[in-house]
Design a protein around this motif. Sequence first.
Motif, PDB file in Angstrom:
ATOM      1  N   GLY A 296       0.808  -1.215   0.000  1.00 30.90           N
ATOM      2  CA  GLY A 296       0.000   0.000   0.000  1.00 30.90           C
ATOM      3  C   GLY A 296       0.842   1.265   0.000  1.00 30.90           C
ATOM      4  O   GLY A 296       1.825   1.394  -0.732  1.00 30.90           O
ATOM      5  N   THR A 297       0.434   2.182   0.864  1.00 34.17           N
ATOM      6  CA  THR A 297       1.126   3.471   0.958  1.00 34.17           C
ATOM      7  C   THR A 297       2.594   3.282   1.321  1.00 34.17           C
ATOM      8  O   THR A 297       3.470   4.010   0.836  1.00 34.17           O
ATOM      9  CB  THR A 297       0.398   4.339   2.007  1.00 34.17           C
ATOM     10  N   SER A 298       2.876   2.312   2.173  1.00 36.60           N
ATOM     11  CA  SER A 298       4.272   2.084   2.575  1.00 36.60           C
ATOM     12  C   SER A 298       5.111   1.630   1.381  1.00 36.60           C
ATOM     13  O   SER A 298       6.299   1.942   1.288  1.00 36.60           O
ATOM     14  CB  SER A 298       4.332   1.023   3.678  1.00 36.60           C
ATOM     15  N   ILE A 341       8.996  -1.872   5.320  1.00 38.28           N
ATOM     16  CA  ILE A 341       8.414  -0.570   5.665  1.00 38.28           C
ATOM     17  C   ILE A 341       6.941  -0.833   5.968  1.00 38.28           C
ATOM     18  O   ILE A 341       6.210  -1.358   5.123  1.00 38.28           O
ATOM     19  CB  ILE A 341       8.530   0.456   4.517  1.00 38.28           C
ATOM     20  N   SER A 344       1.958  -0.014  10.512  1.00 43.07           N
ATOM     21  CA  SER A 344       1.408  -0.777  11.640  1.00 43.07           C
ATOM     22  C   SER A 344       2.389  -1.809  12.183  1.00 43.07           C
ATOM     23  O   SER A 344       2.315  -2.191  13.347  1.00 43.07           O
ATOM     24  CB  SER A 344       0.149  -1.521  11.191  1.00 43.07           C
ATOM     25  N   GLY A 345       3.268  -2.295  11.335  1.00 40.10           N
ATOM     26  CA  GLY A 345       4.180  -3.373  11.748  1.00 40.10           C
ATOM     27  C   GLY A 345       3.477  -4.711  11.888  1.00 40.10           C
ATOM     28  O   GLY A 345       4.042  -5.661  12.412  1.00 40.10           O
ATOM     29  N   THR A 347       1.321  -6.017   9.132  1.00 38.76           N
ATOM     30  CA  THR A 347       0.714  -6.429   7.865  1.00 38.76           C
ATOM     31  C   THR A 347       1.086  -7.875   7.516  1.00 38.76           C
ATOM     32  O   THR A 347       2.260  -8.222   7.401  1.00 38.76           O
ATOM     33  CB  THR A 347       1.138  -5.453   6.746  1.00 38.76           C
ATOM     34  N   VAL A 393      -7.898   5.282   8.248  1.00 44.26           N
ATOM     35  CA  VAL A 393      -7.448   4.166   7.409  1.00 44.26           C
ATOM     36  C   VAL A 393      -6.496   4.667   6.317  1.00 44.26           C
ATOM     37  O   VAL A 393      -5.472   4.058   6.037  1.00 44.26           O
ATOM     38  CB  VAL A 393      -8.662   3.418   6.811  1.00 44.26           C
ATOM     39  N   SER A 395      -3.607   6.338   4.978  1.00 48.08           N
ATOM     40  CA  SER A 395      -2.345   6.722   5.618  1.00 48.08           C
ATOM     41  C   SER A 395      -1.819   8.024   5.014  1.00 48.08           C
ATOM     42  O   SER A 395      -1.735   8.165   3.798  1.00 48.08           O
ATOM     43  CB  SER A 395      -1.351   5.588   5.392  1.00 48.08           C
ATOM     44  N   ALA A 584      -9.310  -1.827   5.721  1.00 49.32           N
ATOM     45  CA  ALA A 584      -8.891  -2.009   7.107  1.00 49.32           C
ATOM     46  C   ALA A 584      -7.579  -1.271   7.321  1.00 49.32           C
ATOM     47  O   ALA A 584      -6.767  -1.159   6.407  1.00 49.32           O
ATOM     48  CB  ALA A 584      -8.710  -3.479   7.410  1.00 49.32           C
ATOM     49  N   LYS A 585      -7.391  -0.770   8.508  1.00 50.58           N
ATOM     50  CA  LYS A 585      -6.162  -0.031   8.805  1.00 50.58           C
ATOM     51  C   LYS A 585      -4.967  -0.968   8.856  1.00 50.58           C
ATOM     52  O   LYS A 585      -3.894  -0.646   8.383  1.00 50.58           O
ATOM     53  CB  LYS A 585      -6.333   0.688  10.152  1.00 50.58           C
ATOM     54  N   VAL A 587      -3.854  -4.688   7.956  1.00 51.43           N
ATOM     55  CA  VAL A 587      -4.334  -5.837   7.184  1.00 51.43           C
ATOM     56  C   VAL A 587      -3.627  -7.092   7.709  1.00 51.43           C
ATOM     57  O   VAL A 587      -2.525  -7.422   7.305  1.00 51.43           O
ATOM     58  CB  VAL A 587      -4.113  -5.615   5.677  1.00 51.43           C
TER      59      VAL A 587
HETATM   60  C1  G6P Z   1      -3.720  -1.078   4.455  1.00 58.07           C
HETATM   61  C2  G6P Z   1      -3.975   0.342   4.896  1.00 58.07           C
HETATM   62  C3  G6P Z   1      -3.031   1.275   4.156  1.00 58.07           C
HETATM   63  C4  G6P Z   1      -1.582   0.840   4.364  1.00 58.07           C
HETATM   64  C5  G6P Z   1      -1.365  -0.631   4.000  1.00 58.07           C
HETATM   65  C6  G6P Z   1      -0.011  -1.136   4.469  1.00 58.07           C
HETATM   66  O1  G6P Z   1      -4.054  -1.237   3.120  1.00 58.07           O
HETATM   67  O2  G6P Z   1      -5.311   0.700   4.623  1.00 58.07           O
HETATM   68  O3  G6P Z   1      -3.199   2.580   4.663  1.00 58.07           O
HETATM   69  O4  G6P Z   1      -0.752   1.621   3.564  1.00 58.07           O
HETATM   70  O5  G6P Z   1      -2.346  -1.434   4.644  1.00 58.07           O
HETATM   71  O6  G6P Z   1       0.004  -1.093   5.870  1.00 58.07           O
HETATM   72  P1  G6P Z   1       1.289  -0.959   6.763  1.00 58.07           P
HETATM   73  O7  G6P Z   1       0.762  -0.880   8.152  1.00 58.07           O
HETATM   74  O8  G6P Z   1       2.096  -2.202   6.519  1.00 58.07           O
HETATM   75  O9  G6P Z   1       2.029   0.261   6.346  1.00 58.07           O
END
Ligand code: G6P
Length: 590
Positions: A296-298, A341, A344-345, A347, A393, A395, A584-585, A587
């Motif tokens: 995702g954003t990371s 990266i 949330s740490g 995923t 949610v 980021s 979901a915030k 995943v």
């Molecule tokens: C979900 C969230 C995104 C986030 C992605 C990765 O899709 O909705 O906002 O970028 O997970 O999550 P992480 O916690 O690993 O950066």
Amino acid sequence: MCGIVGYFGSDKARQYLLEGLERLEYRGYDSAGISILDHEKNRFVSVKTVGRVETLKKRTSHLKEAMLGMGHTRWATHGGVSETNAHPHYAYNGRFIVVHNGVIDNYKTLKADHLKGIDVVNDTNTEVIASLLARFAEKMTVEDAIKQTLDLLEGSFALLILDQDHPSVLYGAKNKSPLILATSNGDWYIASDLLALPSNTERFHVMSDHTWFKLENKTLTSYQAHGATIDFDFEAFKDLGPLAERGEHAHFMLKEMLEQPQILETLVAHHQSHGFDEALVTALKEASSLEIIAAGTSWHAGLVGKHLLEKTLMKPVNVHIASEFAYHPPFVSEHPLFIFISQSGETADLIACHPYIKTKEAPLLTITNVPTSSLSRMADYVLDLKAGPEIAVASTKAYTAQITMIALLCAHITHDQALSNDILTIASSMREFLQDHIKIQPLVKELLTNHHAFYMGRGLDYLTGLEAALKLKEISYIQTEGFAAGELKHGTIALIEEDTPIIALIGEASTSALTRNNIHEVEARGAKALVISFKSLSEPTDAIIFEDVNPMLSPLLLVVPTQLIAYYAALMRGLDIDKPRNLAKSVTVE
Ligand code: G6P
């Protein structure tokens, strides 16, 4: 995604379970439920509901306070959104009650092998856990039944278990999905997320994989999966209270966007005074390549980070989508250094990459906002983003903090004080721009009238466009594509028609003239173009023009108006900005 809370204490089960579930709402969920001890009947009662915790609150208002209970928010994976599929789940004979985060991969085999002839009530993979416990407990102690069940489960789980035959005991177990045990004033609190713990928590323990516990009349016994007792180490708890509150802001997303300049300044100040772990710097220098893994954003932050790290270390930096890497690991160099990266740490797609990384015996760095997280504990080195809890949610502040962290690491490696100062300049431009964020609203109103939109740019601007497009689609549900402007004529131009909205990002001098050509090309076909640029590259008709900054760091500033565009697009559509549908915030399932 799914969340768990538990309580064993004096008499606050109902209050804490509901409060804890509310604090877990930000993770995204579709149904919720609790099981709580009815002291008169000496049995647990359960209430489940589809929709918000607010509804669960109303539906449990008749329940008396209790010393013991557990609760769950569910984000559907196996089986649709329904009251039946919501947790807690009961064993076939009603004896054991379970709440579960994660996915049991072998639940069908377990049903076939151990639960023949037993009627299945719901479509989830959790019910099998409760029924296995009941089946085994017919012939052995509950502790042995738990050990046997845990032995059989494949997949991820954080579990709380109640036993109707012994209503003064709570069990918990963990593998891959997080579970935290905490104490305050002699009461026990259990949660799947630090943010769900009460503000007066004194000490907490983040459970390791393959461990479980038994709380009997508030006394804790902790075990390894195979049954040997172990000691859980507890650490002091720092309340995240006000940071996790929305305050005067209409939405967490707005609050978090506004926090960005301060976070950049905090990171610069911290690393100017503390530097970086020299062992990490040596490992980065010695590695033959860096392999960034994220989602995702990371992942978008990783793409920008690649440019910074390659220029600094003069070695290949590859960026992988975690869910792809886990099952199709690419060829990597002989001595790689892996970088996770993750805001949330937790995923799951990244956690799934870890077994492969371990086979490489290579160093692992985790860049995260949650230093107690699973991905932090797997790593040799951890860089803490210090961005404070990110609740929305979508980021925003984690993205800019991730890029800033990588830039500061690069500045440290090359002793480039100017780069740190450039970040501070960007922080003030951000602050100035954010102060008057409402100015984005009319632009959005005029531009985003369709159900689709595009972002285009080249180089770093293209990467910012990818993140901008993700943000817009996530919260406004406008179908948005971010593309490399040079690819326009190789496909996307076919979609350009009268009034198609296109946002062009111009932060790179070497390609700005080419992107300008692309803007003319789409305008010639009727598109409505909005341009965001820097002063030295600007044209008078550009909608947003920033003062020039270090071009290597331009994504930090260019992304801010795009975050606001997404925010106002969702606001004007009356959508749930902080909790967009289906997302979901954290995943925590693959
Ligand atoms: C979900 C969230 C995104 C986030 C992605 C990765 O899709 O909705 O906002 O970028 O997970 O999550 P992480 O916690 O690993 O950066």
